[in-house]
Design an enzyme around this catalytic site. Structure first.
Site, short mmCIF file in Angstrom:
data_model
loop_
_atom_site.label_atom_id
_atom_site.label_comp_id
_atom_site.label_asym_id
_atom_site.label_seq_id
_atom_site.Cartn_x
_atom_site.Cartn_y
_atom_site.Cartn_z
N ARG A 86 13.99 -31.67 53.03
CA ARG A 86 12.57 -31.97 52.88
C ARG A 86 11.71 -30.84 53.42
O ARG A 86 10.68 -30.49 52.83
CB ARG A 86 12.22 -33.27 53.61
CG ARG A 86 12.83 -34.51 52.97
CD ARG A 86 12.64 -35.74 53.84
NE ARG A 86 11.24 -36.08 54.00
CZ ARG A 86 10.77 -36.87 54.97
NH1 ARG A 86 11.61 -37.36 55.87
NH2 ARG A 86 9.48 -37.15 55.03
N ARG A 89 14.92 -41.22 64.99
CA ARG A 89 14.33 -42.52 64.67
C ARG A 89 15.40 -43.53 64.26
O ARG A 89 16.35 -43.19 63.56
CB ARG A 89 13.30 -42.39 63.55
CG ARG A 89 12.08 -41.59 63.96
CD ARG A 89 10.90 -41.78 63.06
NE ARG A 89 11.14 -41.40 61.67
CZ ARG A 89 10.16 -41.16 60.79
NH1 ARG A 89 8.90 -41.24 61.16
NH2 ARG A 89 10.46 -40.83 59.56
N ARG A 102 0.69 -32.63 47.39
CA ARG A 102 1.88 -31.94 47.90
C ARG A 102 2.09 -30.59 47.23
O ARG A 102 2.87 -29.78 47.71
CB ARG A 102 3.13 -32.81 47.69
CG ARG A 102 3.20 -34.04 48.57
CD ARG A 102 4.53 -34.74 48.39
NE ARG A 102 4.62 -36.00 49.11
CZ ARG A 102 5.00 -36.13 50.37
NH1 ARG A 102 5.32 -35.06 51.07
NH2 ARG A 102 5.07 -37.32 50.92
#
Length: 221
Positions: A168, A124, A89
């Site tokens: 994020r 979601r 990352r």
């Protein structure tokens, strides 16, 4: 040996494409997100440390992730290669991977705009007991907010809320996006041709099957 790194923002479809690649080459998908969620569910020390950070939309420390991954790639099912989904990352993680002499054969970038990511993830819904996942637009339950099988209420995970997704994405752009240049430079490094990975970028707003075929075609060269 086929070691592949998947790059792209959270929600770009890396996990889905990793499953296709895993089946095609019979190599395991190494998802640090899945491993971290398992650690949180089991209540391990790593899980306790990671839980607060993940819920806030941040990234766990390089040391925690690298230790997790190093342990995973020593297992027998990684003997013929693996797919890194969500790792590395950061540049230090990528450098640590290189310092450990882990040769990467191919880097696959899946590109999706931020607004599309927010739409995908915030829609979601999940059944907590089974892990079944729905989407209010693309895969809605038969009854709004209710699991098809058990009739129990669905939840929206903390990391699927828009505010967390935006955080994020900001973290991705600040820390992880730099890996694009890092691996593109490695792919162009003629002085180290034997260990330099191939690099390909794909439009993740296309249909899943279309992205799949493009990726598999690129991997086969």
């Amino acid at each position: 040996m086929m070691r592949i790194i998947l790059l792209g923002p959270p929600g770009a479809g890396k996990g889905t494409q990793a499953q296709f690649i895993s089946k095609e080459y019979d190599i395991p998908q190494i998802s640090t997100g899945d491993m971290l969620r398992a650690a949180i569910k089991e209540g391990t020390e790593l899980g306790k440390q990671a839980q607060g950070i993940m819920n806030a939309g941040g990234l766990v420390s390089d040391d925690l992730i690298i230790n997790l991954v190093k342990e995973r790639i020593t297992k027998p099912d990684c003997a013929n290669g693996c797919i890194f989904d969500g790792f590395p990352r950061t540049i230090p993680q990528a450098q640590a991977l290189a310092d450990a002499d882990v040769v990467i054969n191919h880097v696959v970038e899946i590109s999706v705009p931020d607004d599309e990511i927010v739409k995908r993830l915030s829609g979601r819904r999940q059944h907590a007991g089974s892990g079944r996942v729905y989407h209010i637009d693309h895969n809605p339950p038969k009854e709004d907010g209710i699991d098809d099988v058990t009739g129990e209420a669905l939840i929206q995970r903390e990391d699927d809320k828009e505010s967390t997704i935006r955080e994020r994405l900001a973290t991705y752009h600040q820390q992880t996006e730099a890996l694009v240049g890092f691996y593109q430079d490695k792919a162009k490094d003629d002085s180290n041709a034997k260990t330099a990975p191939d690099y390909d970028k794909f439009d993740g707003t296309q249909g899943i099957d279309e992205v799949k075929q493009q990726i598999l075609s690129a991997l086969k060269g």
